[in-house]
Design a protein around this motif. Structure first.
Motif, PDB file in Angstrom:
ATOM      1  N   ASN A  16     -78.660 -22.660  26.718  1.00  9.09           N
ATOM      2  CA  ASN A  16     -80.006 -22.989  26.237  1.00  9.09           C
ATOM      3  C   ASN A  16     -80.450 -24.401  26.633  1.00  9.09           C
ATOM      4  OD1 ASN A  16     -80.149 -20.566  24.753  1.00  9.09           O
ATOM      5  ND2 ASN A  16     -79.198 -21.506  22.957  1.00  9.09           N
ATOM      6  N   PRO A  17     -81.530 -24.532  27.403  1.00  8.85           N
ATOM      7  CA  PRO A  17     -82.124 -25.861  27.584  1.00  8.85           C
ATOM      8  C   PRO A  17     -83.217 -26.058  26.518  1.00  8.85           C
ATOM      9  CG  PRO A  17     -82.464 -24.445  29.515  1.00  8.85           C
ATOM     10  CD  PRO A  17     -82.104 -23.581  28.351  1.00  8.85           C
ATOM     11  N   TYR A  18     -83.302 -27.266  25.975  1.00  8.02           N
ATOM     12  CA  TYR A  18     -84.318 -27.586  24.975  1.00  8.02           C
ATOM     13  C   TYR A  18     -85.308 -28.579  25.557  1.00  8.02           C
ATOM     14  CZ  TYR A  18     -81.266 -25.118  21.815  1.00  8.02           C
ATOM     15  OH  TYR A  18     -80.519 -24.130  21.213  1.00  8.02           O
ATOM     16  N   ILE A  19     -86.565 -28.455  25.154  1.00  6.83           N
ATOM     17  CA  ILE A  19     -87.614 -29.356  25.633  1.00  6.83           C
ATOM     18  C   ILE A  19     -88.259 -30.028  24.431  1.00  6.83           C
ATOM     19  CG2 ILE A  19     -89.864 -29.509  26.789  1.00  6.83           C
ATOM     20  CD1 ILE A  19     -89.011 -27.179  28.560  1.00  6.83           C
ATOM     21  N   ILE A  20     -88.344 -31.347  24.496  1.00  2.36           N
ATOM     22  CA  ILE A  20     -89.006 -32.131  23.454  1.00  2.36           C
ATOM     23  C   ILE A  20     -90.241 -32.772  24.074  1.00  2.36           C
ATOM     24  CG2 ILE A  20     -88.792 -34.104  21.884  1.00  2.36           C
ATOM     25  CD1 ILE A  20     -85.708 -33.608  21.968  1.00  2.36           C
ATOM     26  N   VAL A  21     -91.363 -32.647  23.382  1.00  4.89           N
ATOM     27  CA  VAL A  21     -92.614 -33.221  23.877  1.00  4.89           C
ATOM     28  C   VAL A  21     -92.957 -34.453  23.052  1.00  4.89           C
ATOM     29  CG1 VAL A  21     -95.068 -32.810  24.292  1.00  4.89           C
ATOM     30  CG2 VAL A  21     -93.423 -30.928  24.570  1.00  4.89           C
ATOM     31  N   ASP A  22     -92.991 -35.601  23.706  1.00  3.99           N
ATOM     32  CA  ASP A  22     -93.420 -36.861  23.081  1.00  3.99           C
ATOM     33  C   ASP A  22     -94.680 -37.339  23.789  1.00  3.99           C
ATOM     34  OD1 ASP A  22     -91.576 -37.796  20.963  1.00  3.99           O
ATOM     35  OD2 ASP A  22     -90.054 -37.645  22.532  1.00  3.99           O
ATOM     36  N   PRO A  23     -95.419 -38.250  23.154  1.00  3.53           N
ATOM     37  CA  PRO A  23     -96.656 -38.739  23.801  1.00  3.53           C
ATOM     38  C   PRO A  23     -96.405 -39.329  25.191  1.00  3.53           C
ATOM     39  CG  PRO A  23     -96.606 -39.413  21.504  1.00  3.53           C
ATOM     40  CD  PRO A  23     -95.258 -38.791  21.791  1.00  3.53           C
ATOM     41  N   ASP A 169     -72.165 -27.406  23.078  1.00  3.51           N
ATOM     42  CA  ASP A 169     -71.161 -26.369  22.790  1.00  3.51           C
ATOM     43  C   ASP A 169     -70.160 -26.827  21.727  1.00  3.51           C
ATOM     44  OD1 ASP A 169     -72.381 -24.810  24.645  1.00  3.51           O
ATOM     45  OD2 ASP A 169     -70.753 -24.847  26.112  1.00  3.51           O
ATOM     46  N   SER A 170     -70.438 -27.951  21.065  1.00  2.05           N
ATOM     47  CA  SER A 170     -69.518 -28.392  20.006  1.00  2.05           C
ATOM     48  C   SER A 170     -69.591 -27.445  18.819  1.00  2.05           C
ATOM     49  CB  SER A 170     -69.844 -29.825  19.572  1.00  2.05           C
ATOM     50  OG  SER A 170     -71.121 -29.891  18.959  1.00  2.05           O
ATOM     51  N   ILE A 171     -70.735 -26.779  18.666  1.00  6.24           N
ATOM     52  CA  ILE A 171     -70.922 -25.710  17.689  1.00  6.24           C
ATOM     53  C   ILE A 171     -71.767 -24.652  18.392  1.00  6.24           C
ATOM     54  CG2 ILE A 171     -72.001 -25.073  15.487  1.00  6.24           C
ATOM     55  CD1 ILE A 171     -71.592 -27.999  14.575  1.00  6.24           C
ATOM     56  N   VAL A 172     -71.386 -23.399  18.248  1.00 10.17           N
ATOM     57  CA  VAL A 172     -72.199 -22.325  18.818  1.00 10.17           C
ATOM     58  C   VAL A 172     -72.702 -21.434  17.681  1.00 10.17           C
ATOM     59  CG1 VAL A 172     -71.148 -22.357  21.102  1.00 10.17           C
ATOM     60  CG2 VAL A 172     -70.148 -20.922  19.306  1.00 10.17           C
ATOM     61  N   SER A 173     -73.708 -20.642  17.990  1.00  9.34           N
ATOM     62  CA  SER A 173     -74.319 -19.836  16.928  1.00  9.34           C
ATOM     63  C   SER A 173     -74.372 -18.367  17.327  1.00  9.34           C
ATOM     64  CB  SER A 173     -75.735 -20.353  16.650  1.00  9.34           C
ATOM     65  OG  SER A 173     -76.544 -20.184  17.803  1.00  9.34           O
ATOM     66  N   ALA A 204     -78.432 -32.104   8.945  1.00 11.40           N
ATOM     67  CA  ALA A 204     -79.343 -31.332   9.809  1.00 11.40           C
ATOM     68  C   ALA A 204     -79.799 -30.058   9.106  1.00 11.40           C
ATOM     69  CB  ALA A 204     -78.638 -30.970  11.115  1.00 11.40           C
ATOM     70  N   SER A 205     -81.066 -29.756   9.234  1.00  8.23           N
ATOM     71  CA  SER A 205     -81.573 -28.495   8.676  1.00  8.23           C
ATOM     72  C   SER A 205     -81.794 -27.444   9.761  1.00  8.23           C
ATOM     73  CB  SER A 205     -82.870 -28.738   7.909  1.00  8.23           C
ATOM     74  OG  SER A 205     -83.794 -29.430   8.708  1.00  8.23           O
ATOM     75  N   ILE A 206     -81.875 -27.891  11.010  1.00 13.78           N
ATOM     76  CA  ILE A 206     -82.053 -26.968  12.141  1.00 13.78           C
ATOM     77  C   ILE A 206     -80.993 -27.305  13.196  1.00 13.78           C
ATOM     78  CG2 ILE A 206     -83.611 -26.203  13.982  1.00 13.78           C
ATOM     79  CD1 ILE A 206     -85.952 -27.074  12.153  1.00 13.78           C
ATOM     80  N   VAL A 207     -80.251 -26.288  13.644  1.00 17.53           N
ATOM     81  CA  VAL A 207     -79.215 -26.519  14.649  1.00 17.53           C
ATOM     82  C   VAL A 207     -79.568 -25.775  15.936  1.00 17.53           C
ATOM     83  CG1 VAL A 207     -76.777 -26.217  15.246  1.00 17.53           C
ATOM     84  CG2 VAL A 207     -77.414 -26.942  12.939  1.00 17.53           C
ATOM     85  N   CYS A 208     -79.633 -26.541  17.017  1.00 17.08           N
ATOM     86  CA  CYS A 208     -79.956 -26.016  18.344  1.00 17.08           C
ATOM     87  C   CYS A 208     -78.696 -26.118  19.201  1.00 17.08           C
ATOM     88  CB  CYS A 208     -81.071 -26.846  18.968  1.00 17.08           C
ATOM     89  SG  CYS A 208     -82.612 -26.852  18.025  1.00 17.08           S
ATOM     90  N   SER A 209     -77.994 -25.001  19.375  1.00 18.61           N
ATOM     91  CA  SER A 209     -76.732 -25.024  20.108  1.00 18.61           C
ATOM     92  C   SER A 209     -76.932 -24.553  21.543  1.00 18.61           C
ATOM     93  CB  SER A 209     -75.695 -24.145  19.394  1.00 18.61           C
ATOM     94  OG  SER A 209     -76.048 -22.792  19.540  1.00 18.61           O
ATOM     95  N   GLY A 210     -75.876 -24.723  22.332  1.00 12.70           N
ATOM     96  CA  GLY A 210     -75.945 -24.329  23.736  1.00 12.70           C
ATOM     97  C   GLY A 210     -75.976 -22.819  23.940  1.00 12.70           C
ATOM     98  N   HIS A 211     -75.380 -22.117  23.000  1.00 17.72           N
ATOM     99  CA  HIS A 211     -75.304 -20.659  23.126  1.00 17.72           C
ATOM    100  C   HIS A 211     -75.640 -20.018  21.792  1.00 17.72           C
ATOM    101  CE1 HIS A 211     -73.419 -21.068  27.094  1.00 17.72           C
ATOM    102  NE2 HIS A 211     -72.816 -22.119  26.559  1.00 17.72           N
ATOM    103  N   GLY A 212     -76.474 -18.997  21.836  1.00 17.32           N
ATOM    104  CA  GLY A 212     -76.851 -18.294  20.621  1.00 17.32           C
ATOM    105  C   GLY A 212     -78.198 -18.760  20.104  1.00 17.32           C
ATOM    106  N   PRO A 213     -78.652 -18.123  19.011  1.00 16.46           N
ATOM    107  CA  PRO A 213     -79.983 -18.438  18.491  1.00 16.46           C
ATOM    108  C   PRO A 213     -80.034 -19.790  17.781  1.00 16.46           C
ATOM    109  CG  PRO A 213     -78.863 -16.861  17.070  1.00 16.46           C
ATOM    110  CD  PRO A 213     -77.975 -17.061  18.258  1.00 16.46           C
TER     111      PRO A 213
END
Ligand SMILES: [Zn+2]
Length: 224
Positions: A16-23, A169-173, A204-213
């Motif tokens: 999973n690649p994640y994209i963050i949008v900043d000004p 990948d330190s934590i996967v989901s 953390a309330s939201i976890v974005c891992s490399g693999h899984g939802p």
């Protein structure tokens, strides 16, 4: 797919690649397998942004499915690139930062033997080394958290203002929740468990891992 305002995951890419949008521009966390830059850039275009709007690429660790697309993505965007010292050294020679020793049933071993010659990435010199405690000016402050175990120099990134943890990948989901780095692809099991516990305390309330939802309402779901 939108996770929260200004944070997205690019679908259909391993990992999973994640994209963050900043000004001031976009940040991409992890670059997928080789050739994944096409899907990442298509997603950026879908956000109404030019490739050059990508200002930063951060790599959590030097496994092929996380940095395989890095060289091409950087070439297309001109972005500044970031990784830990250990992982940057591996990326510089186009290799993983640790030897993978597959365990378990024979099918996986055979698959691994077949895949191995294909597991090559373009060597790439990362611009900036990042380390524990550093806070990058992204998403209201993106803190570097060293999480060795899966690989020796693995990093996670925590945005405390929005409670989002990018953990590579330190934590996967999966559908059931959060799990530790799997045996056979883990450099050091003891350190991996320590890194899991460390991340469970971040709040953390939201976890974005490399693999899984992406896991929403993550509190209490950490593998400790
Ligand atoms: Zn990995």
């Amino acid at each position: 797919m939108k996770i929260i305002d200004n944070v997205f995951v690019v679908p259909g890419v391993v990992a999973n690649p994640y994209i963050i949008v900043d000004p001031d521009g976009l940040t991409v966390i992890d670059a997928g397998l080789p050739r994944s830059q096409k899907k990442i850039l298509a997603y950026v275009a879908g956000l109404g942004k030019q490739a050059q709007a990508v200002k930063r690429i951060i790599i959590t660790h030097a496994d092929l499915d996380h940095f395989g697309g890095l060289a091409a993505l950087q070439a297309a965007t001109g972005a500044r690139t970031y990784a830990s010292k250990i992982e940057a050294a591996a990326i510089a020679i186009g290799k993983s930062s640790r030897e993978i020793k597959p365990t378990g049933f024979s099918f996986r071993r055979v698959l691994f033997a077949v895949m191995r010659p294909l597991m090559k990435a373009t060597p790439f010199q990362v611009d900036e080394i990042i380390s524990e405690g550093q806070t990058l000016p992204i998403l209201g402050g993106l803190r570097v958290v060293e999480t060795p175990g899966h690989t020796p120099g693995h990093i996670s990134l925590f945005a405390s203002s929005v409670g989002v943890l990018f953990c590579g990948d330190s934590i996967v989901s999966d559908e059931k929740g959060l799990h530790g780095s799997r045996p056979g692809i883990t450099w050091d099991e003891t350190k991996a468990r320590e890194s899991e516990r460390k991340q469970a305390t971040l709040g953390a309330s939201i976890v974005c891992s490399g693999h899984g939802p992406v896991v929403m309402d993550a509190k209490g779901k950490f593998p400790i």
